[in-house]
Motif scaffolding. Sequence first.
Motif, PDB file in Angstrom:
ATOM      1  N   ALA A 248      37.765  42.816  34.748  1.00  8.78           N
ATOM      2  CA  ALA A 248      36.689  42.369  35.087  1.00  8.78           C
ATOM      3  C   ALA A 248      35.361  41.624  34.793  1.00  8.78           C
ATOM      4  CB  ALA A 248      35.822  43.537  35.343  1.00  8.78           C
ATOM      5  N   ASP A 249      34.973  41.423  33.340  1.00  7.26           N
ATOM      6  CA  ASP A 249      34.732  40.393  32.772  1.00  7.26           C
ATOM      7  C   ASP A 249      35.259  40.158  30.771  1.00  7.26           C
ATOM      8  OD1 ASP A 249      33.545  42.710  30.999  1.00  7.26           O
ATOM      9  OD2 ASP A 249      32.294  43.353  32.822  1.00  7.26           O
TER      10      ASP A 249
ATOM     11  N   SER B  90      39.849  45.666  43.554  1.00  5.59           N
ATOM     12  CA  SER B  90      38.365  46.035  43.665  1.00  5.59           C
ATOM     13  C   SER B  90      38.777  46.496  41.939  1.00  5.59           C
ATOM     14  CB  SER B  90      38.472  47.230  43.868  1.00  5.59           C
ATOM     15  OG  SER B  90      37.888  48.332  43.083  1.00  5.59           O
ATOM     16  N   TYR B  91      36.942  45.924  41.477  1.00  6.98           N
ATOM     17  CA  TYR B  91      37.813  46.474  40.219  1.00  6.98           C
ATOM     18  C   TYR B  91      37.729  47.565  39.237  1.00  6.98           C
ATOM     19  CZ  TYR B  91      33.545  49.315  40.808  1.00  6.98           C
ATOM     20  OH  TYR B  91      32.992  50.490  41.721  1.00  6.98           O
TER      21      TYR B  91
ATOM     22  N   ASP C 153      33.878  43.134  42.491  1.00 15.06           N
ATOM     23  CA  ASP C 153      33.094  43.397  42.186  1.00 15.06           C
ATOM     24  C   ASP C 153      32.966  44.931  42.286  1.00 15.06           C
ATOM     25  OD1 ASP C 153      31.044  42.023  42.463  1.00 15.06           O
ATOM     26  OD2 ASP C 153      30.798  41.153  40.968  1.00 15.06           O
ATOM     27  N   ARG C 154      31.457  45.670  40.920  1.00 14.21           N
ATOM     28  CA  ARG C 154      30.769  46.003  41.551  1.00 14.21           C
ATOM     29  C   ARG C 154      30.193  45.940  42.500  1.00 14.21           C
ATOM     30  NH1 ARG C 154      30.689  50.507  37.556  1.00 14.21           N
ATOM     31  NH2 ARG C 154      32.036  50.146  36.104  1.00 14.21           N
TER      32      ARG C 154
ATOM     33  N   ALA D 123      39.064  37.675  37.783  1.00 11.76           N
ATOM     34  CA  ALA D 123      39.605  38.653  37.230  1.00 11.76           C
ATOM     35  C   ALA D 123      39.503  37.227  35.638  1.00 11.76           C
ATOM     36  CB  ALA D 123      41.062  38.844  36.957  1.00 11.76           C
TER      37      ALA D 123
END
Length: 574
Positions: free
Chosen positions: A165-166, A124-125, A428-429, A436
């Motif tokens: 994550a980003d 998970s993020y 992600d959210r 990733a």
Amino acid sequence: MRYSNCFIPTLRDVPADAEVISHQLLLRAGYIRRVTSGVYDYLPLALRVLRKIEAVIREEMNRAGAQELLMPMVQPGELWEKSERMEKYGPELLRFTDRHSHESCLGPTHEEVICDLVARELRSYKQLPMNLYQIQSKFRDEIRPRFGLMRGREFIMKDAYSFHADADCLAAEYDKMFATYQRIFTRFGLKFRPVEADTGSIGGSDSHEFHVLADSGEDLIAHCADCDYAANVEKAISVRPCISATPAALSVVETPGVSSVEDVAGFLSVDIGQLVKTLIYRIQGGAQDGAIVAACVAGDDQLQEIKLAHVAGADSVEMATDDDIASIGGVTGFVGPQQLSVRVLVDNRLHGATGLIAGANRRDAHVAGLDFGRDVPEAEFVDLRETRAGDRCSRCGGEMQLSRGIEVGQVFALGKRYTEPMEVLFQDRQGKRSVATMGCYGIGVSRLMAAIVEQCNDEAGISWPLALAPFQVGLISMGRSDAVRQTSEAIYRQFLEAGIDVLWDERNERPGVKFKDFELIGLPFQVVVGDRGLKEGAVEIGWRQQSRSSVPVADVVRVALSELEQARSSEAVN
Ligand code: ATP
Ligand code: MG
């Protein structure tokens, strides 16, 4: 430690095969020994220094929120197939087959292994970002191992890998690692410079290298005298006006047996900058693997092959053979950009230039009055030249300067270059499966030890910064009287109790030999116990290569500790 219990095999003479000062001194002072090409033993003194270097790196990495782990040196070939680097990495990757016929390799770097690990554990993020590092031996089967620890085949590296994550989160970590590296190299008291860098075989977008400035450095770095622009010449962009002659019609000039740019310029009495060098290369790797390209730069410039490889979408380029040149319509020694049956890449500096002189693709002839726009309409203008001292900065117009550097670290914003093929996925959210994004950050720990010696040495030997010296204090007993031995031993014990690294030279050697050894191995602070001083109840203390002062025996450890403390707080390292 007592000297007679220590393994410090010093050498009187400079070893014949050691070219650079750090290699000479580390061998002479008994720090390293060569096992085989590019592979060294780190003797006890070297290991003490390495441990101190590592401690500073660990402290700063931990402070930045990274976590230490340890990965294996042996890596399975499948992971390298998956990242598509098995072939790409080339012969530097040492491969072997185990008894079960599994192809394996010795890790030159660990993107594959860490991605494999993280891919299996990441869900998970919420687990991101994460920065994992190790300090470990790497193996690269370098074509030309040299300069001792500077370019070994087996060497020690700190390598860190971050997952995000980003892209914004990666950018923030990249900046944090950049700042962490600046802290680390500042703490070592080094003159260094971060520079923009090519990403090489690692890949990715943004990258900076950290260079220790030294004339023995293998890298050339370009920097502006007026602004903070600095880049490896593999990447540096700079400006220099082209030497353009009056526009003229294209004509052929006979140049019998004259082919180098210097000779042609002399023969025709023109400035060498008016000539065009046309170089023919064969591309290696990438979509155009095996294709031939022509590359043109001004006669007074050098072509930067790494830039050419990038522009051509290749892993690397190699000079074409005479047969290759003939096959595209060229004549070796008289190659020019016209009527070649391949892509013609021309350096930006030649854009708009007129009245140029180039090979005519005919034996013993050149063309004059060349204008690329008019005469070679298919030419593609790109950045190919290597920056020279005195060029103008592409950012501020200031003067560009060149320095030699030793690359001791590099940071990369890799993006998804590895996480995509290695399937490092997370939810992600929004609950969507996402790839990733990744950064990696290396420091050459063993190379760093050599780089520090390159900057910290004098005619007598190594002058370690206090915080990195294998022992901070060298205690020398002169003579063999009971008084000297007993006083030395008492002082030795007091230093040990105070937690100071002390090397006590109680050998039965002449004082001259002892002093020479201590200067060579580079202990910062000396305490000298001799009969003459003891008659007055005193011993001598002082910094390496500086005059010593006399101190009462009872005060010596207290005075020495306070001097060390003062130096520690004023030295960059602490
Ligand atoms: P180079 O360009 O000098 O070959 P690199 O760019 O291939 O090095 P990286 O992959 O960036 O090296 O590795 C991280 C660090 O490891 C480098 O900055 C350097 O300090 C160190 N290093 C790389 N190769 C060697 C080597 N052969 N011997 C000692 N240290 C090395
Ligand atoms: Mg590098």
